[in-house]
Design a protein around this motif. Structure first.
Motif, PDB file in Angstrom:
ATOM      1  N   GLY A  86       7.937   3.904   7.747  1.00 38.47           N
ATOM      2  CA  GLY A  86       8.369   3.926   9.142  1.00 38.47           C
ATOM      3  C   GLY A  86       8.943   5.253   9.603  1.00 38.47           C
ATOM      4  N   TYR A 114      -0.200   3.819   3.181  1.00 34.73           N
ATOM      5  CA  TYR A 114       0.043   2.930   2.034  1.00 34.73           C
ATOM      6  C   TYR A 114      -0.367   3.592   0.717  1.00 34.73           C
ATOM      7  CZ  TYR A 114       0.866  -0.990   5.286  1.00 34.73           C
ATOM      8  OH  TYR A 114       1.367  -1.818   6.257  1.00 34.73           O
ATOM      9  N   MET A 128       2.142  -3.297  -0.058  1.00 43.42           N
ATOM     10  CA  MET A 128       1.962  -4.172   1.105  1.00 43.42           C
ATOM     11  C   MET A 128       2.913  -5.362   1.067  1.00 43.42           C
ATOM     12  SD  MET A 128      -2.179  -3.989   1.394  1.00 43.42           S
ATOM     13  CE  MET A 128      -2.324  -4.862   2.958  1.00 43.42           C
ATOM     14  N   SER A 129       3.023  -5.973  -0.100  1.00 41.32           N
ATOM     15  CA  SER A 129       3.884  -7.164  -0.168  1.00 41.32           C
ATOM     16  C   SER A 129       5.354  -6.776  -0.066  1.00 41.32           C
ATOM     17  CB  SER A 129       3.611  -7.943  -1.459  1.00 41.32           C
ATOM     18  OG  SER A 129       3.804  -7.117  -2.577  1.00 41.32           O
ATOM     19  N   LEU A 163       6.595  -4.173   1.489  1.00 40.00           N
ATOM     20  CA  LEU A 163       6.858  -3.778   2.872  1.00 40.00           C
ATOM     21  C   LEU A 163       7.004  -5.005   3.779  1.00 40.00           C
ATOM     22  CD1 LEU A 163       7.054  -1.434   4.956  1.00 40.00           C
ATOM     23  CD2 LEU A 163       4.583  -1.638   5.235  1.00 40.00           C
ATOM     24  N   ALA A 164       6.117  -5.977   3.562  1.00 39.13           N
ATOM     25  CA  ALA A 164       6.184  -7.199   4.382  1.00 39.13           C
ATOM     26  C   ALA A 164       7.516  -7.905   4.169  1.00 39.13           C
ATOM     27  CB  ALA A 164       5.021  -8.124   4.020  1.00 39.13           C
ATOM     28  N   ARG A 211      10.406  -5.916   5.846  1.00 39.01           N
ATOM     29  CA  ARG A 211      10.476  -6.047   7.304  1.00 39.01           C
ATOM     30  C   ARG A 211      10.936  -7.434   7.724  1.00 39.01           C
ATOM     31  NH1 ARG A 211       5.067  -2.680   8.835  1.00 39.01           N
ATOM     32  NH2 ARG A 211       6.041  -0.617   8.952  1.00 39.01           N
ATOM     33  N   ARG A 243      14.247  -8.060   9.918  1.00 37.16           N
ATOM     34  CA  ARG A 243      14.184  -8.854  11.159  1.00 37.16           C
ATOM     35  C   ARG A 243      15.140 -10.034  11.091  1.00 37.16           C
ATOM     36  NH1 ARG A 243      13.645  -9.345  15.816  1.00 37.16           N
ATOM     37  NH2 ARG A 243      14.324  -7.229  15.592  1.00 37.16           N
ATOM     38  N   GLU A 263       1.046  -9.622   4.745  1.00 35.30           N
ATOM     39  CA  GLU A 263       0.601  -8.270   4.391  1.00 35.30           C
ATOM     40  C   GLU A 263      -0.390  -7.736   5.424  1.00 35.30           C
ATOM     41  OE1 GLU A 263       0.881 -10.751   2.331  1.00 35.30           O
ATOM     42  OE2 GLU A 263       2.141 -10.071   0.657  1.00 35.30           O
ATOM     43  N   GLU A 264      -1.287  -8.618   5.861  1.00 33.49           N
ATOM     44  CA  GLU A 264      -2.266  -8.201   6.876  1.00 33.49           C
ATOM     45  C   GLU A 264      -1.577  -7.842   8.193  1.00 33.49           C
ATOM     46  OE1 GLU A 264      -6.641  -9.949   6.804  1.00 33.49           O
ATOM     47  OE2 GLU A 264      -5.097 -11.504   6.927  1.00 33.49           O
ATOM     48  N   HIS A 297       1.394  -6.686   8.691  1.00 36.19           N
ATOM     49  CA  HIS A 297       2.073  -5.389   8.654  1.00 36.19           C
ATOM     50  C   HIS A 297       1.066  -4.241   8.516  1.00 36.19           C
ATOM     51  CE1 HIS A 297       6.082  -6.970   8.908  1.00 36.19           C
ATOM     52  NE2 HIS A 297       5.688  -7.954   8.115  1.00 36.19           N
ATOM     53  N   ALA A 298      -0.026  -4.513   7.825  1.00 41.15           N
ATOM     54  CA  ALA A 298      -1.078  -3.496   7.748  1.00 41.15           C
ATOM     55  C   ALA A 298      -1.649  -3.242   9.143  1.00 41.15           C
ATOM     56  CB  ALA A 298      -2.174  -3.938   6.789  1.00 41.15           C
ATOM     57  N   ILE A 332       0.087  -3.535  11.937  1.00 41.32           N
ATOM     58  CA  ILE A 332       1.115  -2.752  12.641  1.00 41.32           C
ATOM     59  C   ILE A 332       1.050  -1.279  12.240  1.00 41.32           C
ATOM     60  CG2 ILE A 332       3.636  -2.383  12.716  1.00 41.32           C
ATOM     61  CD1 ILE A 332       3.845  -5.509  12.565  1.00 41.32           C
ATOM     62  N   ASP A 333       0.732  -1.032  10.981  1.00 45.25           N
ATOM     63  CA  ASP A 333       0.732   0.346  10.472  1.00 45.25           C
ATOM     64  C   ASP A 333      -0.632   1.017  10.600  1.00 45.25           C
ATOM     65  OD1 ASP A 333       3.436   0.292   9.680  1.00 45.25           O
ATOM     66  OD2 ASP A 333       2.912  -0.846   7.892  1.00 45.25           O
ATOM     67  N   GLU A 387      -3.364   0.171   9.117  1.00 45.50           N
ATOM     68  CA  GLU A 387      -3.985   0.266   7.788  1.00 45.50           C
ATOM     69  C   GLU A 387      -5.063  -0.796   7.591  1.00 45.50           C
ATOM     70  OE1 GLU A 387      -3.166   2.139   4.935  1.00 45.50           O
ATOM     71  OE2 GLU A 387      -1.382   3.228   5.599  1.00 45.50           O
ATOM     72  N   PHE A 441       8.307  -6.545  15.198  1.00 46.44           N
ATOM     73  CA  PHE A 441       8.187  -5.663  14.026  1.00 46.44           C
ATOM     74  C   PHE A 441       7.896  -4.228  14.454  1.00 46.44           C
ATOM     75  CE2 PHE A 441       7.098  -9.602  11.495  1.00 46.44           C
ATOM     76  CZ  PHE A 441       8.249  -9.561  10.727  1.00 46.44           C
ATOM     77  N   LYS A 482      10.173  -0.887  13.671  1.00 45.68           N
ATOM     78  CA  LYS A 482       9.610   0.341  13.086  1.00 45.68           C
ATOM     79  C   LYS A 482       9.920   1.541  13.984  1.00 45.68           C
ATOM     80  CE  LYS A 482       5.301   2.397  11.465  1.00 45.68           C
ATOM     81  NZ  LYS A 482       3.836   2.304  11.414  1.00 45.68           N
TER      82      LYS A 482
END
Lengths: 176, 249
Positions: A127, A133, A148-149, A151-152, A155, A159, B10-11, B13-14, B16-17, B19, B45, B49
């Motif tokens: 961020g 990634y 990925m996991s 980071l999820a 966040r 939140r 995971e998808e 956030h990917a 959002i980024d 990716e 989210f 960020k």
């Protein structure tokens, strides 16, 4: 022009300092502690310069040193039973934040401070530092799926903390 | 029971980024049109960020403590196998960093001393126009030849392939005694290095003009203005590799 690798290292190190200081401040949540950490990081980097294999990776290499120093410091302070005063955090950001937004800044910073080191680290790398990634995976030496996991989860927790009524809000609400 | 397509955390956030694959990203964008809950979740989210950059981004613009520069200078002095050059670069590095603090505050305020930047941007524009017209590629040897014709034998065209950038062309700008070297990455993003003789002063600046980042890295002999549409971090990595790769020694 730069003739040797040693020269390029010094120039590259110098060029990284502003960004490294920002990253450390966000990671640690206290400007003075972050500056101490960066100073230690510079000294260690100078001693270990020969270990840096690729100069263009100096940013990640410096952050790795910084992470190790920070973890060492946390462990040492834990052994000594030292608690971090959140007032320090508030004071550090009061300097750089517009007054009108001060309360929300403190809430955000407070939420960030409740996260684990690993979660703060990955939030900032993606961020704030703008790493993709793959770059994060290389820097942290973990598979991209882990990036990925992690980071999820980070966040989601941030939140969750932001949506939870803060102690500051409760204190304010309970005042007559 | 919801028939909403499954989107993993995971998808999400990917997405959002940026990716996610374009196809899957388009699916989620379309889904947000009628799934308000999902759209709000993504927006929250994204706001978190953005908050990180909002809160901490400007911290990099603070001047760096002088003690750090002294630490680096002392370390340089201890390495005495090439003292004159070591000291020269320590001083150059120190001056560069001192300038960082002062100049980043004027990122949005162009001044007369940014004439070098204006010339570099104009040269880059011309060069990219020519590249689009000709679609040329070039070898490092040929580019180095062009660079040396204009700037002397101590300079070479840097190899940026480690960071995924391919050399496209090196063009002399005879009226300025300068050279532009164009690179492209796999997504056709352009990165340009504009080289000219230095006015004799050290300088290191990172500027931003809209989406364009400009890094000026100058020592007593050579001025390098590096330009690209990228993040500050990517610019710093590229600029470091380019600067280190300019030396023919």
């Amino acid at each position: 022009m730069t003739a040797g690798r040693g020269d390029a290292f010094t120039v590259a190190l110098t060029a990284q300092l502003s960004g490294l200081r920002r990253y450390a401040t966000a990671l640690v949540g206290n400007g003075a502690a972050a500056d101490d950490l960066v100073q230690d990081c510079i000294e260690r980097a100078l001693k270990q310069a020969a270990k840096l294999e690729e100069l263009q990776r100096i940013g990640g290499w410096l952050r790795s040193i910084l992470h190790n120093l920070y973890i060492d410091d946390l462990r040492r302070r834990r052994r000594q039973g030292v608690k971090v005063d959140l007032a320090d955090v508030e004071n550090s950001f009061a300097v750089v934040t517009p007054a009108r937004d001060h309360a929300s800044v403190i809430d955000f910073e407070r939420a960030l401070a409740t996260l684990t080191f690993e979660h703060r680290q990955i939030l900032l790398l993606v961020g704030l530092e703008g790493l993709n990634y793959q770059e994060v995976a290389v820097e942290l030496k973990v598979p991209i799926g882990t990036v990925m996991s992690r980071l999820a989860r980070a966040r989601e927790r941030l939140r969750g903390e932001m949506e939870r009524p803060s102690q500051r809000t409760l204190d304010t609400d309970s005042r007559p | 029971m919801s028939d909403r397509p499954q989107i993993s955390d995971e998808e999400l956030h990917a997405y959002i980024d940026g990716e996610l694959s374009p196809v899957r990203a388009a699916d989620i964008t379309a889904l947000c049109q009628y799934d308000r809950e999902l759209a709000l979740k993504i927006a929250a989210f994204q706001a978190d960020k953005a908050r990180l950059v909002e809160l901490y981004g400007s911290l990099a613009e603070r001047p760096v403590p002088a003690a750090w520069l002294h630490t680096i200078e002392r370390a340089q002095r201890r390495n005495t196998f090439r003292p004159s050059r070591q000291i020269m670069y320590a001083i150059a590095a120190s001056l560069a960093l001192l300038i960082v603090g002062a100049t980043t505050y004027r990122m949005v305020k162009p001044s007369d001393e940014d004439a070098t930047v204006a010339i570099a941007l104009a040269a880059r524009h011309d060069s990219l126009m020519m590249a689009d017209a000709t679609g040329t590629g070039a070898t490092l040897d040929a580019a180095t030849h062009t660079v040396r014709d204009v700037l002397g034998p101590a300079i070479k065209a840097p190899d940026l392939s480690k960071l995924g950038y391919t050399l496209m062309a090196a063009r002399a700008v005879p009226e300025r005694k300068a050279v532009t070297i164009d690179y492209r990455d796999g997504q056709n993003h352009a990165f340009t290095v504009y080289l000219s003789h230095s006015p004799g002063t050290e300088r290191f600046d990172m500027l931003r003009r809209g989406a364009t980042r400009i890094c000026i890295w100058q020592d007593e002999e050579l001025s390098a203005v590096m330009v690209g549409e990228m993040s500050a971090g990517e610019m710093l990595r590229l600029a470091t590799l380019a600067y280190a790769g300019l030396s023919a020694g």
